[in-house]
Design a protein around this motif. Structure first.
Motif, short mmCIF file in Angstrom:
data_model
loop_
_atom_site.label_atom_id
_atom_site.label_comp_id
_atom_site.label_asym_id
_atom_site.label_seq_id
_atom_site.Cartn_x
_atom_site.Cartn_y
_atom_site.Cartn_z
N ALA A 49 0.83 -1.21 0.00
CA ALA A 49 0.00 0.00 0.00
C ALA A 49 0.87 1.26 0.00
O ALA A 49 0.60 2.21 -0.72
CB ALA A 49 -0.93 -0.01 1.21
N LYS A 50 1.92 1.28 0.82
CA LYS A 50 2.79 2.45 0.90
C LYS A 50 3.56 2.65 -0.40
O LYS A 50 3.66 3.78 -0.88
CB LYS A 50 3.77 2.28 2.07
CG LYS A 50 4.71 3.47 2.27
CD LYS A 50 3.96 4.73 2.55
CE LYS A 50 4.91 5.90 2.80
NZ LYS A 50 4.19 7.15 3.03
N LEU A 51 4.09 1.56 -0.98
CA LEU A 51 4.85 1.69 -2.22
C LEU A 51 3.94 2.10 -3.37
O LEU A 51 4.37 2.82 -4.28
CB LEU A 51 5.57 0.39 -2.53
CG LEU A 51 6.69 0.00 -1.54
CD1 LEU A 51 7.39 -1.27 -2.00
CD2 LEU A 51 7.69 1.13 -1.38
N GLN B 254 0.76 2.77 9.61
CA GLN B 254 0.23 1.41 9.59
C GLN B 254 1.35 0.40 9.38
O GLN B 254 1.35 -0.67 10.01
CB GLN B 254 -0.81 1.28 8.47
CG GLN B 254 -2.09 2.07 8.73
CD GLN B 254 -3.04 2.05 7.54
OE1 GLN B 254 -2.69 1.58 6.46
NE2 GLN B 254 -4.24 2.58 7.73
N LEU B 255 2.30 0.73 8.51
CA LEU B 255 3.43 -0.17 8.28
C LEU B 255 4.26 -0.33 9.55
O LEU B 255 4.60 -1.45 9.95
CB LEU B 255 4.30 0.37 7.13
CG LEU B 255 5.62 -0.38 6.89
CD1 LEU B 255 5.36 -1.86 6.58
CD2 LEU B 255 6.41 0.29 5.76
N ARG B 256 4.57 0.81 10.21
CA ARG B 256 5.36 0.73 11.45
C ARG B 256 4.61 -0.07 12.52
O ARG B 256 5.22 -0.84 13.27
CB ARG B 256 5.68 2.13 11.96
CG ARG B 256 6.64 2.93 11.07
CD ARG B 256 7.16 4.14 11.82
NE ARG B 256 8.07 4.93 11.00
CZ ARG B 256 7.70 6.06 10.37
NH1 ARG B 256 6.46 6.49 10.47
NH2 ARG B 256 8.58 6.74 9.64
N ALA B 257 3.29 0.14 12.60
CA ALA B 257 2.51 -0.58 13.61
C ALA B 257 2.54 -2.09 13.34
O ALA B 257 2.65 -2.89 14.27
CB ALA B 257 1.07 -0.07 13.62
N SER B 258 2.45 -2.47 12.05
CA SER B 258 2.49 -3.90 11.70
C SER B 258 3.84 -4.51 12.06
O SER B 258 3.92 -5.61 12.61
CB SER B 258 2.20 -4.07 10.21
OG SER B 258 0.94 -3.57 9.87
#
Length: 524
Positions: free
Chosen positions: A116-118, A151-155
């Protein structure tokens, strides 16, 4: 005698039996301890590999942001390699947790967050190529990218916390086994202490000396390995306070100073005053352990007092106890690169200004007006003040071109531009849309202010036309449209409205009667 010998034999037999028991318990404890060490290393590898994912994604986002701001494709170099690095890290973590279904689910969520981020980063790049930097800035201001990164850091953090919880449970089990074993060994060792005490002490002393010698050898080998591998760079080892402990001989070539001179002076004295705060901030991050390695860019003063830009790759080196031992750095002179980047930035800005300026008058052209007017409109909407758009038409330009030639026509356009520029306020946006059409976007004005401006224009026109021996006179037709921040409309619509009012004003002026010969033209 035989009884004593028998007693000794029984004692040694018991000692042997106890030694066997001790060794058995030691073996069991050692296996479990090694197993605990394995899971510690496993967890460290999972956590370290997982941290590569957000770091790599952040690098990709930084490159895309740099490209979006400057348009320089250099920022996109290495994008594929970084993407592969991120994908490899995800696959490595998946392999490490392959036996744990809950962790497999977590790495799947991490992978979804990465994609999603990329995808967001790729869309920004595509948007920059289609619509330019302003569109990307608007999209970045939406905070969508920050939400995706959070969201990525939380995952990743969830994955790391679960791995730490698993490690704590395994370590607790190993600690319990080790405690039980220690109790048994202590009971047996009490009977064997007389036989093994001196040997144990001697072995401990020898082991300590071996460890100290190994640590010194490892540090020495590390120092010279870094030196050999980076012989052309400025290689250094710093204490926890940032002061030099070792510096490579290349310092003489790069800074004109010998290693002995470097050790005799404070490293901070070589820093450019403007870079001291940023370097101290980076050092604090290394000292706290927040950052283990990174890049520090700063200016260092040579012997000849010239400052040179250096880019250092700095790594924190910890001892066996996990505490900071020293820093090692390898830096290279990037002054030429920095100068080139600055020149390219200046040239890019000059090219951008040229693309927004009218070549004949130096005023903003249509493109420049539309681009800058958006900023003026945003300020007006934020501060709730009105705008006035004056559409100005230079009358009689065709007659000047036909009767006197295009050289005089260009001169008339230049005079009109200078008259508008000198009459309007410095905060007003003045532009030439093309041909004989000009616009003025005035900020924070009301109807009275517009009339004052029109009056100044009329007096300035009269002053110009009174000049002796003029081949032609200047005249303006002018239409005004107002912008209300409470009911905003598009700038193109405002231009159409002001243009229509300019033609209405021109028609009203020409309808009653023609201007008498020799009369001075005025603003309509």
């Amino acid at each position: 005698m035989s009884a004593l010998l028998r007693t000794k034999r029984i004692a040694w037999a018991l000692a042997l039996l106890l030694a066997t028991v001790v060794l058995s318990f030691s073996y069991v404890s050692g296996r479990r301890y090694l197993n605990a060490l394995y899971w510690v290393e496993h967890t460290q590898e999972v956590v370290h590999t997982a941290e590569v994912v957000p770091a790599g994604v952040r690098d990709l986002e930084s490159g895309a942001r740099g490209y979006a701001i400057t348009g320089d494709t250099t920022f996109l170099e290495g994008r594929d390699a970084t993407r592969r690095k991120v994908d490899d890290a995800v696959e490595r973590v998946r392999f490490l947790v392959r036996d744990n279904p809950s962790q497999l689910a977590r790495i799947a969520r991490v992978e979804q967050a990465v994609h999603a981020k990329l995808a967001f980063v790729a869309q920004n790049i595509a948007l920059r190529e289609r619509e330019g930097a302003a569109a990307v800035e608007t999209r970045m201001a939406s905070l969508e990218g920050k939400v995706l990164m959070d969201q990525l850091r939380a995952s990743v953090l969830d994955l790391e916390r679960e791995e730490q919880r698993l490690l704590e449970r395994r370590s607790a089990a190993a600690a319990r086994t080790q405690t039980e074993t220690i109790v048994a060994i202590s009971a047996a060792a009490a009977l064997m202490l007389a036989l093994l005490g001196m040997s144990f002490y001697a072995l401990q002393r020898e082991a300590r000396e071996v460890r100290e010698a190994a640590a010194e050898l490892a540090e020495s080998e590390e120092r010279y390995r870094v030196l050999v591998e980076n012989v052309s760079d400025l290689v250094a080892i710093h204490g926890s306070d940032g002061e030099l402990r070792f510096v490579s001989p290349s310092v003489e070539t790069l800074l004109g100073r010998t290693p002995t001179e470097m050790h005799a002076m404070s490293a901070w004295s070589l820093l450019h005053p403007e870079d001291t705060a940023s370097v101290r901030y980076s050092l604090q991050k290394f000292q706290s352990g927040e950052v283990q390695s990174g890049v520090v860019t700063c200016r260092l003063r040579r012997r000849d007092s010239e400052y040179r830009w250096f880019e250092f790759k700095v790594a924190r080196v910890n001892g066996e106890d996990g505490q900071l031992r020293h820093y090692q750095s390898a830096g290279r002179d990037v002054t030429v690169r920095r100068q080139l980047e600055q020149r390219l930035a200046v040239q890019a800005e000059e090219l951008r200004n040229l693309s927004l300026r009218d070549g004949l008058t130096g005023l903003y052209n249509r493109r420049g007006f539309l681009e800058l007017s958006q900023q003026v409109v945003r300020v007006a909407e934020r501060e709730k003040h009105g705008l006035a758009l004056l559409f100005v038409d230079l009358d009689g330009l065709k007659r000047i071109n036909d009767q006197l030639g295009h050289g005089f026509g260009d001169r008339a356009i230049g005079e009109a531009a200078e008259l508008l520029r000198s009459t309007c306020r410095a905060t007003d946006l003045v532009a030439r849309l093309g041909g004989d059409e000009f616009v003025v976007l005035a900020s924070n004005v009301d109807s009275e202010s517009v009339e004052i401006l029109k009056g100044r224009l009329e007096r300035a026109l009269a002053d110009v036309n009174r000049q002796p021996r003029r081949e032609y006179s200047l005249a303006f037709s002018l239409g005004v449209a107002s912008f209300d921040p409470a009911a905003p409309i598009a700038m193109e619509s405002l231009l159409v409205e002001a243009d229509a009012r300019m033609y209405e004003a021109k028609a009203r002026r020409q309808r009653p009667r023609s201007r008498p010969a020799g009369a001075l033209p005025s603003v309509a």
